[in-house]
Design a protein around this motif. Structure first.
Motif, PDB file in Angstrom:
ATOM      1  N   VAL A   1       0.809  -1.219   0.000  1.00 15.93           N
ATOM      2  CA  VAL A   1       0.000   0.000   0.000  1.00 15.93           C
ATOM      3  C   VAL A   1       0.840   1.267   0.000  1.00 15.93           C
ATOM      4  CG1 VAL A   1      -2.060  -1.070   0.973  1.00 15.93           C
ATOM      5  CG2 VAL A   1      -0.352  -0.093   2.513  1.00 15.93           C
ATOM      6  N   ILE A   2       2.080   1.169   0.495  1.00 17.24           N
ATOM      7  CA  ILE A   2       2.979   2.329   0.487  1.00 17.24           C
ATOM      8  C   ILE A   2       4.372   1.863   0.055  1.00 17.24           C
ATOM      9  CG2 ILE A   2       4.133   4.098   1.882  1.00 17.24           C
ATOM     10  CD1 ILE A   2       1.666   4.103   3.704  1.00 17.24           C
ATOM     11  N   SER A   3       4.920   2.554  -0.938  1.00 15.72           N
ATOM     12  CA  SER A   3       6.297   2.346  -1.371  1.00 15.72           C
ATOM     13  C   SER A   3       6.908   3.728  -1.484  1.00 15.72           C
ATOM     14  CB  SER A   3       6.325   1.623  -2.724  1.00 15.72           C
ATOM     15  OG  SER A   3       7.656   1.497  -3.174  1.00 15.72           O
ATOM     16  N   GLU A   4       7.815   4.039  -0.579  1.00 15.57           N
ATOM     17  CA  GLU A   4       8.374   5.391  -0.517  1.00 15.57           C
ATOM     18  C   GLU A   4       9.889   5.386  -0.578  1.00 15.57           C
ATOM     19  OE1 GLU A   4       7.507   8.540  -0.632  1.00 15.57           O
ATOM     20  OE2 GLU A   4       5.394   8.105  -0.910  1.00 15.57           O
ATOM     21  N   ILE A   5      10.448   6.557  -0.548  1.00 15.64           N
ATOM     22  CA  ILE A   5      11.888   6.790  -0.602  1.00 15.64           C
ATOM     23  C   ILE A   5      12.635   5.854   0.351  1.00 15.64           C
ATOM     24  CG2 ILE A   5      11.761   8.646   1.108  1.00 15.64           C
ATOM     25  CD1 ILE A   5      14.018  10.030  -0.421  1.00 15.64           C
ATOM     26  N   CYS A   6      13.768   5.379  -0.112  1.00 20.48           N
ATOM     27  CA  CYS A   6      14.664   4.531   0.684  1.00 20.48           C
ATOM     28  C   CYS A   6      14.025   3.219   1.121  1.00 20.48           C
ATOM     29  CB  CYS A   6      15.200   5.286   1.892  1.00 20.48           C
ATOM     30  SG  CYS A   6      16.257   6.655   1.424  1.00 20.48           S
ATOM     31  N   ASN A   7      13.216   2.643   0.265  1.00 22.92           N
ATOM     32  CA  ASN A   7      12.609   1.338   0.536  1.00 22.92           C
ATOM     33  C   ASN A   7      11.775   1.303   1.812  1.00 22.92           C
ATOM     34  OD1 ASN A   7      13.889   0.545  -1.778  1.00 22.92           O
ATOM     35  ND2 ASN A   7      15.445  -0.679  -0.770  1.00 22.92           N
ATOM     36  N   HIS A   8      11.007   2.345   2.035  1.00 27.26           N
ATOM     37  CA  HIS A   8      10.028   2.324   3.118  1.00 27.26           C
ATOM     38  C   HIS A   8       8.763   1.697   2.558  1.00 27.26           C
ATOM     39  CE1 HIS A   8      12.237   4.587   6.104  1.00 27.26           C
ATOM     40  NE2 HIS A   8      12.607   5.435   5.150  1.00 27.26           N
ATOM     41  N   TYR A   9       8.469   0.469   2.991  1.00 28.20           N
ATOM     42  CA  TYR A   9       7.325  -0.274   2.488  1.00 28.20           C
ATOM     43  C   TYR A   9       6.316  -0.516   3.603  1.00 28.20           C
ATOM     44  CZ  TYR A   9      10.549  -1.550  -1.305  1.00 28.20           C
ATOM     45  OH  TYR A   9      11.438  -1.522  -2.347  1.00 28.20           O
TER      46      TYR A   9
ATOM     47  N   ASP B   1      -1.721   7.770   6.576  1.00 29.66           N
ATOM     48  CA  ASP B   1      -0.577   8.319   5.839  1.00 29.66           C
ATOM     49  C   ASP B   1      -0.917   9.766   5.476  1.00 29.66           C
ATOM     50  OD1 ASP B   1       1.420   9.064   4.084  1.00 29.66           O
ATOM     51  OD2 ASP B   1       1.355   7.223   2.916  1.00 29.66           O
ATOM     52  N   GLU B   2      -0.209  10.690   6.087  1.00 31.46           N
ATOM     53  CA  GLU B   2      -0.458  12.124   5.862  1.00 31.46           C
ATOM     54  C   GLU B   2      -0.215  12.543   4.414  1.00 31.46           C
ATOM     55  OE1 GLU B   2      -1.679  14.677   7.656  1.00 31.46           O
ATOM     56  OE2 GLU B   2      -2.186  13.239   9.213  1.00 31.46           O
ATOM     57  N   LYS B   3       0.829  12.023   3.803  1.00 34.34           N
ATOM     58  CA  LYS B   3       1.168  12.418   2.430  1.00 34.34           C
ATOM     59  C   LYS B   3       0.044  12.053   1.465  1.00 34.34           C
ATOM     60  CE  LYS B   3       4.474  11.696  -1.304  1.00 34.34           C
ATOM     61  NZ  LYS B   3       5.662  10.953  -1.728  1.00 34.34           N
ATOM     62  N   ARG B   4      -0.479  10.852   1.617  1.00 31.04           N
ATOM     63  CA  ARG B   4      -1.532  10.369   0.720  1.00 31.04           C
ATOM     64  C   ARG B   4      -2.932  10.731   1.216  1.00 31.04           C
ATOM     65  NH1 ARG B   4       2.723   7.078   0.464  1.00 31.04           N
ATOM     66  NH2 ARG B   4       3.210   6.000  -1.458  1.00 31.04           N
ATOM     67  N   LYS B   5      -3.012  11.200   2.451  1.00 32.77           N
ATOM     68  CA  LYS B   5      -4.313  11.483   3.074  1.00 32.77           C
ATOM     69  C   LYS B   5      -5.197  10.232   3.017  1.00 32.77           C
ATOM     70  CE  LYS B   5      -3.390  15.929   3.507  1.00 32.77           C
ATOM     71  NZ  LYS B   5      -2.283  16.138   4.385  1.00 32.77           N
ATOM     72  N   SER B   6      -4.576   9.078   3.339  1.00 34.99           N
ATOM     73  CA  SER B   6      -5.264   7.795   3.264  1.00 34.99           C
ATOM     74  C   SER B   6      -5.131   7.024   4.566  1.00 34.99           C
ATOM     75  CB  SER B   6      -4.675   6.939   2.137  1.00 34.99           C
ATOM     76  OG  SER B   6      -4.869   7.564   0.897  1.00 34.99           O
ATOM     77  N   ASP B   7      -6.158   6.230   4.851  1.00 32.17           N
ATOM     78  CA  ASP B   7      -6.155   5.354   6.016  1.00 32.17           C
ATOM     79  C   ASP B   7      -6.002   3.912   5.551  1.00 32.17           C
ATOM     80  OD1 ASP B   7      -6.611   7.315   8.073  1.00 32.17           O
ATOM     81  OD2 ASP B   7      -8.649   7.497   7.287  1.00 32.17           O
ATOM     82  N   TYR B   8      -5.261   3.114   6.322  1.00 31.33           N
ATOM     83  CA  TYR B   8      -5.029   1.713   6.005  1.00 31.33           C
ATOM     84  C   TYR B   8      -5.322   0.874   7.238  1.00 31.33           C
ATOM     85  CZ  TYR B   8      -2.567   3.902   2.146  1.00 31.33           C
ATOM     86  OH  TYR B   8      -2.245   4.677   1.053  1.00 31.33           O
TER      87      TYR B   8
END
Length: 127
Positions: A35-43, A63-70
């Motif tokens: 659901v999240i793949s970000e800088i420096c392999n933050h998965y 996730d604040e950046k995506r404004k999404s709840d998981y």
């Protein structure tokens, strides 16, 4: 008689020497979604199906950046081997839990990205 004794000893030895981490793994592969793949392999992986102790999952994460709840997610601890699996954000895949003593020896950058507090290492990732 000696064959029976040897057989019993091998059974007992094999039983008591098994790693509890391997014994506690689910028998069937689990299914997850990246659901999240970000800088420096933050998965961040969401559990889609399979039996997994809910104590090792974060029940709700925002996730604040995506404004999404998981829901039912974890931060991937085995970032280096996962990066080689070719999984992209949004992909659904199968996996198994790595043994408790599983470690990777690779370099990762130290950039920060907020992820859930629960962390798991996974192996046998298949798209």
């Amino acid at each position: 008689m000696n064959t029976l004794l040897v057989s019993i000893l091998l059974t007992i030895t094999g039983w008591c020497c098994k790693s509890t981490a391997v014994q506690n793994q689910p028998a069937t592969p689990l299914t997850g979604k990246l659901v999240i793949s970000e800088i420096c392999n933050h998965y961040v992986v969401a559990l889609v199906s399979g039996k997994l102790d809910r104590a090792v999952l974060t029940s709700k994460f925002h996730d604040e950046k995506r404004k999404s709840d998981y829901s039912n997610v974890f931060t991937l601890e085995s970032r280096c081997s996962f990066a080689k699996a070719g999984i992209s954000e949004g992909d659904i895949f199968t996996f198994e839990l790595a043994p408790a003593d599983y470690q990777e020896d690779c370099m990762v950058c130290m950039a920060y990205y907020p992820t859930p507090p629960t962390r798991l290492s996974i192996i046998n990732v298949k798209k």
